[in-house]
Design a protein around this motif. Sequence first.
Motif, PDB file in Angstrom:
ATOM      1  N   ARG A  76       0.841  -1.211   0.000  1.00 34.37           N
ATOM      2  CA  ARG A  76       0.000   0.000   0.000  1.00 34.37           C
ATOM      3  C   ARG A  76       0.880   1.267   0.000  1.00 34.37           C
ATOM      4  O   ARG A  76       0.461   2.322  -0.458  1.00 34.37           O
ATOM      5  CB  ARG A  76      -0.881  -0.020   1.265  1.00 34.37           C
ATOM      6  CG  ARG A  76      -1.997   1.006   1.259  1.00 34.37           C
ATOM      7  CD  ARG A  76      -3.013   0.668   2.320  1.00 34.37           C
ATOM      8  NE  ARG A  76      -2.566   0.910   3.683  1.00 34.37           N
ATOM      9  CZ  ARG A  76      -2.496   2.100   4.257  1.00 34.37           C
ATOM     10  NH1 ARG A  76      -2.842   3.174   3.598  1.00 34.37           N
ATOM     11  NH2 ARG A  76      -2.098   2.226   5.521  1.00 34.37           N
ATOM     12  N   HIS A  77       2.089   1.137   0.511  1.00 34.12           N
ATOM     13  CA  HIS A  77       2.984   2.302   0.560  1.00 34.12           C
ATOM     14  C   HIS A  77       3.975   2.300  -0.612  1.00 34.12           C
ATOM     15  O   HIS A  77       4.975   3.011  -0.573  1.00 34.12           O
ATOM     16  CB  HIS A  77       3.728   2.331   1.894  1.00 34.12           C
ATOM     17  CG  HIS A  77       2.810   2.560   3.056  1.00 34.12           C
ATOM     18  ND1 HIS A  77       2.184   3.759   3.275  1.00 34.12           N
ATOM     19  CD2 HIS A  77       2.365   1.722   4.028  1.00 34.12           C
ATOM     20  CE1 HIS A  77       1.412   3.670   4.343  1.00 34.12           C
ATOM     21  NE2 HIS A  77       1.503   2.443   4.826  1.00 34.12           N
ATOM     22  N   GLY A  78       3.712   1.460  -1.605  1.00 32.69           N
ATOM     23  CA  GLY A  78       4.483   1.568  -2.850  1.00 32.69           C
ATOM     24  C   GLY A  78       5.435   0.412  -3.142  1.00 32.69           C
ATOM     25  O   GLY A  78       6.095   0.427  -4.179  1.00 32.69           O
ATOM     26  N   LEU A  79       5.532  -0.583  -2.241  1.00 34.33           N
ATOM     27  CA  LEU A  79       6.479  -1.684  -2.509  1.00 34.33           C
ATOM     28  C   LEU A  79       5.960  -2.582  -3.641  1.00 34.33           C
ATOM     29  O   LEU A  79       4.828  -3.036  -3.599  1.00 34.33           O
ATOM     30  CB  LEU A  79       6.672  -2.548  -1.252  1.00 34.33           C
ATOM     31  CG  LEU A  79       7.595  -3.754  -1.448  1.00 34.33           C
ATOM     32  CD1 LEU A  79       9.044  -3.309  -1.586  1.00 34.33           C
ATOM     33  CD2 LEU A  79       7.462  -4.752  -0.313  1.00 34.33           C
ATOM     34  N   GLU A  80       6.806  -2.793  -4.619  1.00 32.51           N
ATOM     35  CA  GLU A  80       6.448  -3.712  -5.705  1.00 32.51           C
ATOM     36  C   GLU A  80       7.679  -4.536  -6.043  1.00 32.51           C
ATOM     37  O   GLU A  80       8.734  -3.967  -6.365  1.00 32.51           O
ATOM     38  CB  GLU A  80       6.019  -2.899  -6.927  1.00 32.51           C
ATOM     39  CG  GLU A  80       5.160  -3.682  -7.879  1.00 32.51           C
ATOM     40  CD  GLU A  80       4.687  -2.819  -9.065  1.00 32.51           C
ATOM     41  OE1 GLU A  80       4.766  -3.329 -10.183  1.00 32.51           O
ATOM     42  OE2 GLU A  80       4.283  -1.653  -8.854  1.00 32.51           O
ATOM     43  N   GLY A 237      14.160 -10.947  -6.294  1.00 31.49           N
ATOM     44  CA  GLY A 237      13.454 -10.036  -7.191  1.00 31.49           C
ATOM     45  C   GLY A 237      14.069  -8.658  -7.191  1.00 31.49           C
ATOM     46  O   GLY A 237      14.935  -8.331  -6.376  1.00 31.49           O
ATOM     47  N   PHE A 238      13.617  -7.857  -8.169  1.00 34.24           N
ATOM     48  CA  PHE A 238      13.966  -6.446  -8.196  1.00 34.24           C
ATOM     49  C   PHE A 238      12.853  -5.697  -7.482  1.00 34.24           C
ATOM     50  O   PHE A 238      11.692  -6.087  -7.564  1.00 34.24           O
ATOM     51  CB  PHE A 238      14.013  -5.913  -9.628  1.00 34.24           C
ATOM     52  CG  PHE A 238      15.062  -6.551 -10.492  1.00 34.24           C
ATOM     53  CD1 PHE A 238      16.405  -6.408 -10.192  1.00 34.24           C
ATOM     54  CD2 PHE A 238      14.708  -7.274 -11.631  1.00 34.24           C
ATOM     55  CE1 PHE A 238      17.382  -6.975 -10.993  1.00 34.24           C
ATOM     56  CE2 PHE A 238      15.668  -7.844 -12.439  1.00 34.24           C
ATOM     57  CZ  PHE A 238      17.010  -7.702 -12.124  1.00 34.24           C
ATOM     58  N   SER A 239      13.244  -4.599  -6.836  1.00 31.79           N
ATOM     59  CA  SER A 239      12.207  -3.714  -6.319  1.00 31.79           C
ATOM     60  C   SER A 239      11.966  -2.689  -7.410  1.00 31.79           C
ATOM     61  O   SER A 239      12.923  -2.155  -7.982  1.00 31.79           O
ATOM     62  CB  SER A 239      12.732  -3.055  -5.048  1.00 31.79           C
ATOM     63  OG  SER A 239      12.055  -1.863  -4.812  1.00 31.79           O
ATOM     64  N   LYS A 240      10.682  -2.457  -7.734  1.00 34.13           N
ATOM     65  CA  LYS A 240      10.384  -1.479  -8.792  1.00 34.13           C
ATOM     66  C   LYS A 240      10.963  -0.125  -8.401  1.00 34.13           C
ATOM     67  O   LYS A 240      10.817   0.320  -7.274  1.00 34.13           O
ATOM     68  CB  LYS A 240       8.871  -1.392  -8.999  1.00 34.13           C
ATOM     69  CG  LYS A 240       8.518  -0.509 -10.142  1.00 34.13           C
ATOM     70  CD  LYS A 240       7.293  -1.004 -10.887  1.00 34.13           C
ATOM     71  CE  LYS A 240       7.161  -0.227 -12.174  1.00 34.13           C
ATOM     72  NZ  LYS A 240       5.913   0.455 -12.283  1.00 34.13           N
ATOM     73  N   GLY A 241      11.658   0.484  -9.352  1.00 30.98           N
ATOM     74  CA  GLY A 241      12.294   1.774  -9.058  1.00 30.98           C
ATOM     75  C   GLY A 241      13.630   1.611  -8.360  1.00 30.98           C
ATOM     76  O   GLY A 241      14.213   2.589  -7.888  1.00 30.98           O
TER      77      GLY A 241
END
Length: 529
Positions: A76-80, A237-241
Amino acid sequence: MPGTYDAIVIGGGHNGLVAAAYLAKAGRKVLVLEMRHLVGGAAATEEVFPGFRFSVFSYVVSLLRPQIIRELELPRHGLELIPLEASFLPLPDGDSLCRWEDPHLTRREIARFSPRDAEVYTEFGLAMRKMAWFTKAIIDQPPPAPGSLRPGDMAELLKLGRRFAGLDRDMLYLNLQMLTMSAADFLDRWFESPVLKAPMSVSGIIGTYLGVRSPGTAYVLLHHYMGEIDGAYRAWGFSKGGTGGVSLAIAEAARSFGAEIRTETPVARITIKDGSACGVVLENGDELSARVVLSSVDPRRTFLGMVGAEHLPGSFVEHIHRYKFRGSSGKVNLALDRFPDFSSRPGSGPHVRGDIAIAPSIPYLEHAYDEAKYGAFSRRPYINAVIPSLVDPTVAPPGKHVMSCFVQYAPYHLKEGAAHWPDHREAFGDTVVDTLAEYCPGIKDIILHRQVLTPWDIEQTLGLTEGNIFQGELSMEQLLFLRPVPGWSRYETPVKNLWLCGSGAHPGGGIMGAPGELAAKKILTGRKV
Ligand SMILES: Cc1cc2nc3c(=O)[nH]c(=O)nc-3n(C[C@H](O)[C@H](O)[C@H](O)COP(=O)(O)OP(=O)(O)OC[C@H]3O[C@@H](n4cnc5c(N)ncnc54)[C@H](O)[C@@H]3O)c2cc1C
C-alpha cells in the motif's frame, strides 16, 4: 519533558526505518535521524547520471521478512517486487548455463553438462528448502540466550533444542555439514559438474573475506537460500524503481504511523547519564532527548564512535575491537546506450532478466580470492550483474539500460592501506569492464557513464566500517547469540536504554528488516518505552 521523544533511531537505513515504523505503529513518538540526503542506507536508489537510476549498493531483494511486508502494509505504501526470471552463467568457451524458475527447463539445461546432476538438483533444492524452513524460525526471533537462567530464555532454548532434535537424521547431518564445511566441498558431495558448482558456490562468499574453499562458507550458502517472495522460497526479485523502493515504502509506512524522519542530520554522540542513554547530540551541536535510543549504525561506530569506550565494560570493548568487518566487495554501476549482447547467448530474452554470474569455475573463484588474501583486488573477479531496466522501464531512458555489477574481491585492506583505494578506483573499474568484455564483447563501446564503488567508498558514503556490506561478516563466530558480542545479541546493550537495530545485530545483513523488527518488538513487549 517537552520535545522529548519516546524513541530516537540513529540511521535511516531500511532496518532503522522498520524499527521506527513498528514503534510508531504502537503509538510511540519516534524520530529517525539519517546523516545522508536520502533514506535507505545500503538499500537506496539514486539518479547518479541524468535519467539513469541506480540501485547504487544492494540490487536484489529476497530476504525481506513477509510479516514485515504484511504488518507494515508495504504494498500500500508503494512496494512492488518483480521476480528474477533466471540465473545465467555465460562461459568463456561460448557455452552457457541458465537456471530457470521452471524446474523442467533447468533440468534440461543441467543435463547438457551432467545428466546425473540434473536429477540431483531437484533433490538438493528440496533439502535446502527444508533446511531453510528450519533456519527461518531462527531468523524470525531473537537468538537463544545460552547460559541465561531467566525462565523465558530457558524455555526458548529448550524449544529450539526440541526443534533441532526433531530433525530427521539426514537433515541433522546436513545441518552439521553446512555449519562446518566450505561451499565448494559441500557442493562436491552433491554434484559432479564444475559448470554447475561454480555459480552455486558463490552464494557462500557474498560479503565475506573468504573463498569458496574456506570452511564455514557452506552456511552462508544457506543464508542466500532463505529468501522468499510471495511464499516462493529462493526467489529473488527487483524492487520497482530500484532497491530504494523498499526503503521508501517502509519510510512511508513509518510516517503514516506518525514517525518523524530527518535527513542530513548526522548524530555525533549518544548522551549517557548515570549509565543510561537519554538522547543524542547532533553534529551541529543540537541535543535531543529520548526515553530510548536505537542505533542501526554498525556496532563499532555505535559503541566506539558514538558511545565511547569509557561508558562500556572493558571485555565488551575488546569484543567490539575483535568483531570482524574486512569488507571484500565493490560495485560498478554502468549506464549503457543499448542492451549488451552476451556472445554465448545473444539477445535480451528471459535469460538476462535475472542475475548474470561471471563465475566460470571453482579454481577461477579461488584464484580471485588468492589475490585478495594478499591485499590486491582480483584481476579476474567474480561478478554478479543484473540489468533491471529490462523489466523496469522506470530506471533508464527508453532504449537505454542500467547494469549493476556486484564484484568480489575488492579487499578493504589493500596492501598499500585502505586509504589508497582512490588511487586504484579506476583500475578496479577497468578490471571489471575488461572481465565483462570477455563475455560481452561490445560492452566497452556502449558505456555512457560508470560509477565505481570500492569498499573504501562504501565506508565513506554509508559509514559501513571497512566497507563490509553486512555491518560485520556473516561468519559462524559472528552469528546468532554471538552477534555482535556474546551475551549481547538480543538488541539490548551494556548501556541501559540503548538498543541495536541494524544488520550488526541478529540475524545480520541483507535487505531483511529482521533486526529492526525484532529490536522494536523486544522493546515493546518488554515495555521499555
Ligand atoms: C554494495 C552492496 C551490495 C549489497 N547487495 C545486497 C543485495 O543485493 N541484496 C541484499 O539483500 N542485501 C545486499 N546488501 C546488504 C544490505 O543492503 C544491507 O545489509 C542492508 O541494507 C543494511 O541495512 P541496515 O539498515 O541495517 O544498515 P544501513 O543500510 O547501513 O543503514 C545505516 C544508516 O545509518 C546512517 N548513518 C551512519 N552513521 C550515521 C550517523 N552518525 N548519524 C545518522 N545516520 C548515520 C547511514 O547513512 C545509513 O543510512 C548489499 C550491501 C552493499 C553495501
